[in-house]
Structures are given as C-alpha cells and as structure tokens.
Design an enzyme around this catalytic site. Structure first.
Site, mmCIF file in Angstrom:
data_model
loop_
_atom_site.group_PDB
_atom_site.id
_atom_site.type_symbol
_atom_site.label_atom_id
_atom_site.label_comp_id
_atom_site.label_asym_id
_atom_site.label_seq_id
_atom_site.Cartn_x
_atom_site.Cartn_y
_atom_site.Cartn_z
ATOM 1 C CE1 TYR A 121 -4.527 -2.555 2.731
ATOM 2 C CE2 TYR A 121 -4.901 -1.671 5.120
ATOM 3 C CZ TYR A 121 -5.454 -1.592 3.893
ATOM 4 O OH TYR A 121 -6.091 -0.552 3.297
ATOM 5 C CE LYS A 170 -4.523 1.022 1.293
ATOM 6 N NZ LYS A 170 -5.269 1.413 0.295
ATOM 7 C CB VAL A 195 -4.302 -1.787 -11.087
ATOM 8 C CG1 VAL A 195 -5.808 -1.832 -10.876
ATOM 9 C CG2 VAL A 195 -4.456 -3.093 -9.678
ATOM 10 C CB SER A 226 -4.846 2.106 5.064
ATOM 11 O OG SER A 226 -5.266 1.722 7.023
ATOM 12 C CB ILE A 284 -15.193 2.512 6.903
ATOM 13 C CG1 ILE A 284 -13.916 3.831 6.146
ATOM 14 C CG2 ILE A 284 -16.742 2.685 5.845
ATOM 15 C CD1 ILE A 284 -14.663 5.218 7.117
ATOM 16 C CB ALA A 343 4.873 -1.982 3.793
ATOM 17 C CG ASN A 363 -10.987 2.167 -3.866
ATOM 18 O OD1 ASN A 363 -10.772 2.080 -2.721
ATOM 19 N ND2 ASN A 363 -11.977 0.671 -4.672
#
Length: 256
Positions: free
Chosen positions: A159, A163, A68, A146, A192, A161, A94
């Site tokens: 991370y 999300k 991606v 998140s 999870i 920033a 995802n």
C-alpha cells in the site's frame, strides 16, 4: 452570500468522475461535489452499492459499473461516458485496495493486486480523460494518496509503495500538462472515521491510542473533510494550484 465567493467554489454543470465512489471517502467526495453543483459519476464493481449511493446522493448522480483494474477498457469506458454525459471535467482516482501483511508475507500477487488498482488503474483512466481535457484546455485530476506515503508505517509495504508512487505521478504529469490548462493534484487523508476504519480499529484500543497520539488535533477526521478538500482543489478557487499533495490529517504528517 457574496457572489465572488460563490463563484470561486462553484462547480455547477461540471462532470466529475469518482472511482470507488459508492462508499467511504468516495461517497463523501461525491456528496460534496453534488452540493457544489456538479454532476457526479461514481464507479465501482458492485452495481447495487452504486445505485443505493446515487439514490441517497440525489439528482445529477450517475452509477457506472467499472473495474479500474481492467485497464484495457479504460478508453472505451471514457469514450462511452462522454458520449452520454459530455466531457469529464474532474477525475478523482479514489478506488483502492488494502493489504496488511508483514513484508516477508507479501507475495508478488499481493503487490501486483494493490498496484493494479492504485497505480495502473489510475494511470489508465488519467490517460483516457486527458486528450479531451487538453483539447479543451481545462480539467482537474485528483489522486488519493495516504499518510503511508509520508510516514514509515509497518505491515503496509504494498500500500505504501502504491501511495508513494501516486505522488510521483502527480509531480510528473502536472508538469507535462500545466501549460495546457489541466491541473493535477493529490490529497493525503489522515485517519478518517469511515466504516472500514472503524472495523479495523474498534476492537484495538492500543491502536486507537497510538493513532490519536500521533494526531495533534486528537481526533479522527470526518469523510467530508476530504470531500471539501477535493472540491476546493477542483474549483476555480484553486486555479493556480497544481502538482501538490494536500494532507487532510489533523496535523499527523508534521511528524512532531
């Protein structure tokens, strides 16, 4: 089973594209979409992982190697995919990359690497699938956010920033395309129980206790919990839902 109920969640024949679909949450979402009748394309950088996942998922699943972060190739990738399998009905952004460091230690390269996957990569694929969706006046795009977009978590500034930016995209893109029959939503998973999560917490009992202490349901989520939420948000049952982020977190985000 009640026919009306079945139709509300029926994804038969729909083509679903899930980035990072070979493992973890992506694999669980693929499994749920297949169970709902969809044809599912999973992408990632490792062809062997994707092929093994499709062998387990069964019929109507297709592995496609795609990074991606190669945003300049997104339109060609979608063009080729749609020529082979038909138009994409559901895109699930995802694919992810983590970076756990003190803010003072996060380099520009670290930040750029996380944003390239979560933000730039997802943006490019969304731009690539939207023309066909708009032309057909139907489609669903899902982003994976998140808890770090809701709660102040230390050591994950890059991370967080990325999300948080995802939530901005959901609000703005959904507003632009809603009148044309395309819906844009997000899911914010809580803690999870994936292999990656177990690897990060198995030897850290205090962290496990802290996580469960902040989760009112006092347990970790199952990857399928996120998978069924993805099916719901993409199904006819959610036809009047757009521009929202659904926490699947056992109550973690209520901030009690």
């Amino acid at each position: 089973m009640n026919t009306l109920f079945e139709k509300a969640f029926d994804m038969t024949g729909k083509l679903v594209l899930i980035t990072g679909g070979g493992t973890g949450l992506g694999f669980a979402m693929a499994r749920c979409f297949v169970a709902a009748g969809a044809r599912v394309v999973i992408t990632g950088r490792r062809g062997d992982v994707l092929r093994e996942a499709c062998a387990e998922l069964g019929e109507n699943t297709y592995p496609r190697v795609f990074d991606v972060t190669q945003t300049a190739q997104a339109k060609d990738f979608i063009r080729t995919l749609e020529a082979e399998l038909g138009p994409v009905d559901v895109l699930v952004n995802n694919a992810g990359r983590h970076c756990k460091k003190s803010m003072l230690d996060v380099t520009q390269e670290d930040l750029r690497g996380v944003l390239d996957v979560h933000l730039m990569g997802a943006y490019a694929l969304t731009q690539a699938v939207l023309p066909q969706m708009l032309a057909r006046k139907t489609g669903s795009i899902l982003f994976i956010s998140s808890m770090s977009a809701y709660l102040g978590m230390t050591q994950v500034t890059a991370y967080s920033a990325a999300k948080s930016a995802v939530l901005g995209l959901v609000k703005t893109i959904s507003g632009e395309v809603a009148a044309h029959g395309v819906r844009v939503n997000a899911i914010a998973p809580g803690f999870i129980d994936t292999p990656m999560f177990r690897q990060a917490t198995s030897a850290d009992l205090p962290r496990q206790q802290k996580i469960l202490g902040h989760t009112p349901m006092e347990r970790y989520g199952d990857p399928m919990d996120v998978g069924w939420a993805a099916v719901y948000l993409s199904s006819p049952a959610a036809s009047f839902i757009t521009g929202v982020c659904l926490p699947v977190d056992g109550g973690c985000s209520i901030g009690f």
